[in-house]
Write an enzyme that holds these catalytic residues in place. Sequence first.
Site, PDB file in Angstrom:
ATOM      1  N   HIS A 289      -7.856  -3.092   2.993  1.00  0.00           N
ATOM      2  CA  HIS A 289      -7.896  -4.367   2.279  1.00  0.00           C
ATOM      3  C   HIS A 289      -6.534  -4.682   1.650  1.00  0.00           C
ATOM      4  O   HIS A 289      -5.940  -5.739   1.903  1.00  0.00           O
ATOM      5  CB  HIS A 289      -8.989  -4.296   1.201  1.00  0.00           C
ATOM      6  CG  HIS A 289      -9.144  -5.549   0.400  1.00  0.00           C
ATOM      7  ND1 HIS A 289     -10.173  -6.424   0.594  1.00  0.00           N
ATOM      8  CD2 HIS A 289      -8.389  -6.079  -0.592  1.00  0.00           C
ATOM      9  CE1 HIS A 289     -10.054  -7.446  -0.237  1.00  0.00           C
ATOM     10  NE2 HIS A 289      -8.966  -7.259  -0.980  1.00  0.00           N
ATOM     11  N   GLU A 290      -6.028  -3.764   0.846  1.00  0.00           N
ATOM     12  CA  GLU A 290      -4.748  -4.021   0.166  1.00  0.00           C
ATOM     13  C   GLU A 290      -3.609  -4.102   1.181  1.00  0.00           C
ATOM     14  O   GLU A 290      -2.670  -4.874   1.019  1.00  0.00           O
ATOM     15  CB  GLU A 290      -4.463  -2.939  -0.885  1.00  0.00           C
ATOM     16  CG  GLU A 290      -5.521  -2.823  -1.975  1.00  0.00           C
ATOM     17  CD  GLU A 290      -5.862  -4.147  -2.661  1.00  0.00           C
ATOM     18  OE1 GLU A 290      -4.995  -5.035  -2.713  1.00  0.00           O
ATOM     19  OE2 GLU A 290      -7.011  -4.288  -3.119  1.00  0.00           O
TER      20      GLU A 290
ATOM     21  N   HIS B 190      -3.468  -7.562   2.449  1.00  0.00           N
ATOM     22  CA  HIS B 190      -2.711  -8.435   1.540  1.00  0.00           C
ATOM     23  C   HIS B 190      -1.210  -8.219   1.753  1.00  0.00           C
ATOM     24  O   HIS B 190      -0.424  -9.159   1.751  1.00  0.00           O
ATOM     25  CB  HIS B 190      -3.043  -8.117   0.080  1.00  0.00           C
ATOM     26  CG  HIS B 190      -4.339  -8.687  -0.412  1.00  0.00           C
ATOM     27  ND1 HIS B 190      -4.658 -10.022  -0.286  1.00  0.00           N
ATOM     28  CD2 HIS B 190      -5.382  -8.108  -1.069  1.00  0.00           C
ATOM     29  CE1 HIS B 190      -5.849 -10.236  -0.841  1.00  0.00           C
ATOM     30  NE2 HIS B 190      -6.314  -9.088  -1.309  1.00  0.00           N
TER      31      HIS B 190
ATOM     32  N   HIS C 169       0.197 -10.023   4.662  1.00  0.00           N
ATOM     33  CA  HIS C 169       0.354 -11.441   4.308  1.00  0.00           C
ATOM     34  C   HIS C 169       1.692 -11.629   3.577  1.00  0.00           C
ATOM     35  O   HIS C 169       2.421 -12.594   3.809  1.00  0.00           O
ATOM     36  CB  HIS C 169      -0.821 -11.837   3.403  1.00  0.00           C
ATOM     37  CG  HIS C 169      -1.148 -13.293   3.368  1.00  0.00           C
ATOM     38  ND1 HIS C 169      -2.058 -13.813   2.493  1.00  0.00           N
ATOM     39  CD2 HIS C 169      -0.697 -14.350   4.073  1.00  0.00           C
ATOM     40  CE1 HIS C 169      -2.160 -15.119   2.675  1.00  0.00           C
ATOM     41  NE2 HIS C 169      -1.334 -15.470   3.632  1.00  0.00           N
TER      42      HIS C 169
END
Length: 700
Positions: free
Chosen positions: A488-489, A492, A495
């Site tokens: 998940h991190e 990010h 991105h």
Amino acid sequence: MSQLKITLLMSTLAVAVTAMAGNPLLETYKTPHQTIPFNEIKTEHYLPAYEVAMKQHAQNVDAIIDNPEAATFENTIVALEHSGALLTKVSSPFYNLLSSETTDELQEIAEKISPLLTEHTNSINLNVKLFARVKAVYLQKDKLKLTPEQQMLLKDTYEGFAKSGANLSDADKAVYRELTKELSLLTLQYGQNVLKETNKFNLLITNKALLTGLPDDFLQVLASNAKKAGKEGWLLNLKATCYVPFMKYAENRDLRRELYLANTTKCMTGGEYDNVENVRKIANTRLKIANLLDYKSYADYELVDRMAENKANVYNLLDKLLKAYKPEAEKEYQAVQDYATKNGAYFIVHPWDWSYYSEKLKDEKYAVNDEMLKPYFELENVKKGVFGLATHLYGIHFTKNAKIQVYNPEVQAYDVTDEHGKFLAVLYTDFHPREGKRAGAWMNDFKAQSIIGTTDSRPQITVVMNFTRPTDTKPALLTYDELKTFLHEFGHSLHGMLTKCTYESLSGTNVYRDFVELPSQIMENWASEKEFLDGFAKHYQTGEKIPADLIQKIKATENFNTAYSCLRQLSFCYLDMGWHTLEKPFEGDVIGFEKQQMASTQVLPMVPNTGMSPTFSHIFSGGYAAGYYSYKWAEVLDADAFSVFSANGIFDKKTANSFRQNILTKGGTEHPMILYKRFRGQEPTIDAILKRDGIVQPAN
Ligand SMILES: [Zn+2]
């Protein structure tokens, strides 16, 4: 403005000597990729650097206002975007360290700096002359031939001012200030009441027989709770770390009921921490603010800068999900009821029984737990797997760079290069808990990406976790949830790293709130893919690959009672929307209104005189007002987006490239729905999330 300038000038004089004397924060970094020289920055450098930086920012803004030329996109909007660069440079190590390597001294500085920063920001946001120039440019927007990214910057800048009342008359501005002050006091008090009421509850158990079913390590926690309070026995409280496992494992039904009722009647029984009136006041104050700014409801005001755009779109999604998940949730309830009955429970399963019997049924059906999976998720292997996934998808590579300074010896820094070997970003990883690091996991940047002149200034990103550290005899072994957290991190961070935008305030993760979790949540989908796990999930002692049936079990448990969980989330979304779509002041019965809003989502028997609104901190004291739906919105998006990978292959380069070009590089430079449709070819539907959750779509 002038008053602030004087204060700053005066205090700056006092620190000028320190500031000038080789303050690394005020110099150009001579480190690799101009990374932060952590070894050289000392705590005492921050305060003077902040003062210089704020002064410089104020001067930048003054220069925009004092420009004798008419306002243009370049001399106003872009100039404002570039103002305060030094302030960002100083703030970035400061606030990152405040979360991941804090000390009493840093916290002291934060306390000093926070009111100064608020005053500084207000002096810019409330500057009438500055807004006049911004508005002058905004009013010509259709004639300016701006690129989509420029249009977005203009819109965001203008709306930022407008949403904080810049368009109001002087008299209304005073009202606005009064209302926002009132609101911030109310939300603060609301939050403190929840905290105090939660902390107030303690239940001492002295007869261990009442605690049958609780795991040993949890019993130890309860015993140490008691000891800390100077008591003998086991002390129960209403904090999540106690409440959640207790409801899951405690065999004693009366105690479960007692704890449940204590938890669901918090702040609503008329005591000193009662929040019922605060709920009314907060909802009504928000409505007044929205009305003052010409919106019908607070949700209308909040949804202006969201992918969902308006409340009809939010309700449309909630209603569709409700219709699809409710029949399945009722079946799940029946299965838990049947299981309970079969095991001697001759009563209707109530909310205080749900967690307990669900857990037992799950165990019986799947028999899989963390301890069985952990040996396959050794941190070093997982890291290879996760980095390798980015290499598979996007052709990017990670090379450790020991020359980059770090803020703690445990932190590692990587040079990230693209498929042509060109430098893309710096990535810092920080995996284990320490004193001075806050709980949870997050991604942040030390420096965001932007294009300055013709130079693409690449970002510096950090991912921070709190994974169990290795011991002398065992390497760090992650749970399955921790593997997902890492993905998940890391999503990010992709991105943040792959972004290619002109303006910093639109680059990377600077996107609308209901869109920001797409790049992170989509990565979690790989966690249960055999093809992905086979590449790295090997037993840390035997080297054996993770067994296929274990992967199957992971998938099955993930879908266990998923419809019920969805309905529970939906109930919170409806409640949030209910309070924030009010178009008239609310004077009625808070709990009655709540039950009405949540009725359609209920599967378990409703318990009278219990409520959620008095303790719903997310929306009444956090930042999620008219935003709770974002969780579901993002889930729908990530499932829908991942379905393209599922169809074309989870390592398919073409799909990955499209996701990269249309979503990851673009930041917030265009409306998220436009970006999304370019990747997906259509608007998202709920088909993929239904499939992932194993829900059969109802016939229309
Ligand atoms: Zn996230």
